[in-house]
Each structure stands twice: as C-alpha cells, then as structure tokens.
Design a protein around this motif. Sequence first.
Motif, short mmCIF file in Angstrom:
data_model
loop_
_atom_site.label_atom_id
_atom_site.label_comp_id
_atom_site.label_asym_id
_atom_site.label_seq_id
_atom_site.Cartn_x
_atom_site.Cartn_y
_atom_site.Cartn_z
N PRO A 194 0.80 -1.22 0.00
CA PRO A 194 0.00 0.00 0.00
C PRO A 194 0.84 1.28 0.00
O PRO A 194 0.45 2.27 0.64
CB PRO A 194 -0.74 -0.13 1.32
CG PRO A 194 0.32 -0.71 2.24
CD PRO A 194 1.17 -1.61 1.39
N VAL A 195 1.99 1.29 -0.66
CA VAL A 195 2.91 2.43 -0.57
C VAL A 195 2.23 3.73 -0.98
O VAL A 195 2.23 4.73 -0.24
CB VAL A 195 4.17 2.17 -1.42
CG1 VAL A 195 5.04 3.43 -1.46
CG2 VAL A 195 4.97 1.00 -0.86
N ALA A 196 1.64 3.76 -2.19
CA ALA A 196 1.02 4.98 -2.67
C ALA A 196 -0.26 5.30 -1.91
O ALA A 196 -0.60 6.48 -1.71
CB ALA A 196 0.72 4.86 -4.17
N LEU B 185 0.71 7.08 1.23
CA LEU B 185 1.14 8.44 0.94
C LEU B 185 -0.07 9.34 0.72
O LEU B 185 -0.14 10.46 1.27
CB LEU B 185 2.03 8.45 -0.30
CG LEU B 185 2.56 9.81 -0.76
CD1 LEU B 185 3.35 10.51 0.34
CD2 LEU B 185 3.40 9.66 -2.03
N ALA B 186 -1.04 8.87 -0.05
CA ALA B 186 -2.24 9.66 -0.29
C ALA B 186 -3.03 9.87 1.00
O ALA B 186 -3.56 10.96 1.25
CB ALA B 186 -3.11 8.97 -1.34
N LEU B 187 -3.10 8.85 1.83
CA LEU B 187 -3.80 8.98 3.11
C LEU B 187 -3.18 10.06 4.00
O LEU B 187 -3.88 10.76 4.72
CB LEU B 187 -3.78 7.64 3.86
CG LEU B 187 -5.01 6.74 3.78
CD1 LEU B 187 -4.77 5.47 4.58
CD2 LEU B 187 -6.26 7.44 4.28
N PRO C 48 9.39 10.52 -5.26
CA PRO C 48 8.94 11.88 -4.91
C PRO C 48 7.97 12.48 -5.92
O PRO C 48 7.08 13.25 -5.54
CB PRO C 48 10.25 12.67 -4.84
CG PRO C 48 11.30 11.65 -4.52
CD PRO C 48 10.86 10.40 -5.22
N SER C 49 8.13 12.16 -7.18
CA SER C 49 7.27 12.75 -8.21
C SER C 49 5.82 12.34 -8.08
O SER C 49 4.92 13.00 -8.62
CB SER C 49 7.79 12.36 -9.60
OG SER C 49 7.78 10.94 -9.76
N LEU C 50 5.56 11.26 -7.34
CA LEU C 50 4.20 10.76 -7.23
C LEU C 50 3.33 11.64 -6.32
O LEU C 50 2.11 11.70 -6.49
CB LEU C 50 4.21 9.32 -6.69
CG LEU C 50 2.89 8.57 -6.64
CD1 LEU C 50 2.28 8.43 -8.03
CD2 LEU C 50 3.09 7.18 -6.02
N ALA C 51 3.95 12.33 -5.40
CA ALA C 51 3.19 13.08 -4.39
C ALA C 51 2.27 14.12 -5.01
O ALA C 51 1.07 14.17 -4.69
CB ALA C 51 4.16 13.74 -3.41
#
Length: 306
Positions: free
Chosen positions: A251-253, A256-258, A278-281
């Motif tokens: 559940p990595v992403a 991060l979204a949570l 980092p670019s995903l944030a």
Amino acid sequence: MDHWLHGMFTALVTPFRAGVLDEPSLARLVDWQVQEGADGIVLGSASGEYSTLSGKERIQLVRVARAAAGPGYPILAAAGSYSTADSIAEVREATAAGASAILLRLPYYSRPTQAGLVRHVLSVAEVTSLPVIIDNDPDRCVIDLAPGALTEMAEHPTIVGILERRGDIARCDRIMRNCSRHFLRLTGAGDTIPSYFVAGGCGAITSIGNLAPRLLRRIREACRAGAFEQAQTLQRRLIPLHDLLSREPDPVAVKLALSFQHPGVGSVCRLPLVAAQPSLAEELKYALDDLPRPSNGHAIDHRSAA
C-alpha cells in the motif's frame, strides 16, 4: 434479502509510528471509514502489510478496530498462511478478538494441489463459527482455485463466499452456476466494480476504499438500484487514482495519499517496502482533489453482523 457481507469493504492500511503499530491513527481511520459509509473494513490483508506484522499485532488490529467501530460494525480479519496449523491458531485468535468474519487467504509458497487446498480450507473452517470468505489471489499464491475445489468448499456451512482478486467476470458467473446464487462473490479489482455487479457480484474489497469510501458507497447504491450507467460514471472518477496507485507496491502509494487526507497519519511502510518516488506526491494530490472531501459528520448506524 441482502447478506450483511454485501457491499464495499475497505482493505485498511496498518499505520505505524516509530516502528510500532500506531493505535490512535488506526482508531481514527476506522472511525472515518464508519462515518464515510464503508460497509465494513478488512484488517491484516496485503494492503495492511500482513507479512510484516507479528501475530500479536494482527490480533491487536482487530481489538483496536472493534473498540473504535463499536460492537455491530462489520470487521473482517484477514488470516491464513502456508501452514494449516498456524492458520487455525490465527483464526481462533481473530474470532476471540472480535472479528465479524474471516477473509481466509489460500496457502502461499508451498503451492499445494487442489485436494490440499480443500483440506486446508475445510480444516480452518471447522474451528470458527464466523462466516468465512475465501481469498483467491493467484498472483500472490501462485496457484488458482479450481471451480471443482471451490464447489466442494462451498458445501461447508461457514464458507459463505469468495473474493476474486482478478475480478474475472466470466468466472463470477461460473461460480454462481457451480455453487449457488446465494454464494457471495466479491471482487478485488477496484477498477471493474460495476461490471462485476452486472455479472452477479455482491461487492468489493479494495485498498482504494482507504481514500474514497463515500464514492464507493455511491457506486454500490447505483448498482443496487440498477443505475449501471451512473455507476460507471462514478467509477471513471477513480481511474486517475487507480493508475497512480498501481505505480508502487500496495500500500505504498495508498499510505502516501492517506497522509495528505489525514495529517498526522504517517505514510511509512515496513521494509522491504520503501517510500514512493517523490514525483508521485503532487500527482496524488491532484487526483485526490476530484474525490469527495473527508467529512466529520455523524457516523452511519452500525449494522448488526449477526
């Protein structure tokens, strides 16, 4: 009449702080799921980082969640390993800790025969009076449950349904014909929920429910009303988020979204899972803007799990 296990269930993440279970954050996330209308939660699944949790932590998840959600809210405990004896012990503990049902994963690593799968599942089902949902996850277990084996399992009174991780529409219909139209069929493919309902499915267990429980509830309500065009329109709102979440191991992403939705809830996962690129944030923040905002309204009445 709908079974209480019909609906949208969130495969809840496990929050950590300083390397240990973050119980206050877990209670906060459970309460939010209840308020946002999730039909129930699943604890200790792959999204909950099952493989990195100790046996004590897995049971503590159930205890903390039960205290936060109240006595009637549906809580499914994900349980089961490659050892039948260990699976039996885990199911007994989850039952005693307050779970409403068991999501029983099939043995991984050992790759048993179909006959071995049947004996494993029936042996575990014998030790609990709770409803058991079989978790068929061939991508992780490297073995797919054959229709004949499932039919044999479905004859046991506590085995009430199956979670199909791949969301195979044709297989959903085949299960109904081989087992019973009352045998519960849930999908783990969060991007095809309306189609699975059309095929006779009754709900879903997904990690995207961590981020959009209210939207998933609206999809479920539209499907039950037969408004499948509306359900598909709502489903399309989730497509950008699904695409982003798939870039990292679950559940990595999601975590991060949570952390953007719920400041104070950490995004850290246990090794071997590492932080997202980092670019995903920024992309996640943009996708989250299209979702219903977290609310602090009154909780929906807890339904009885009896």
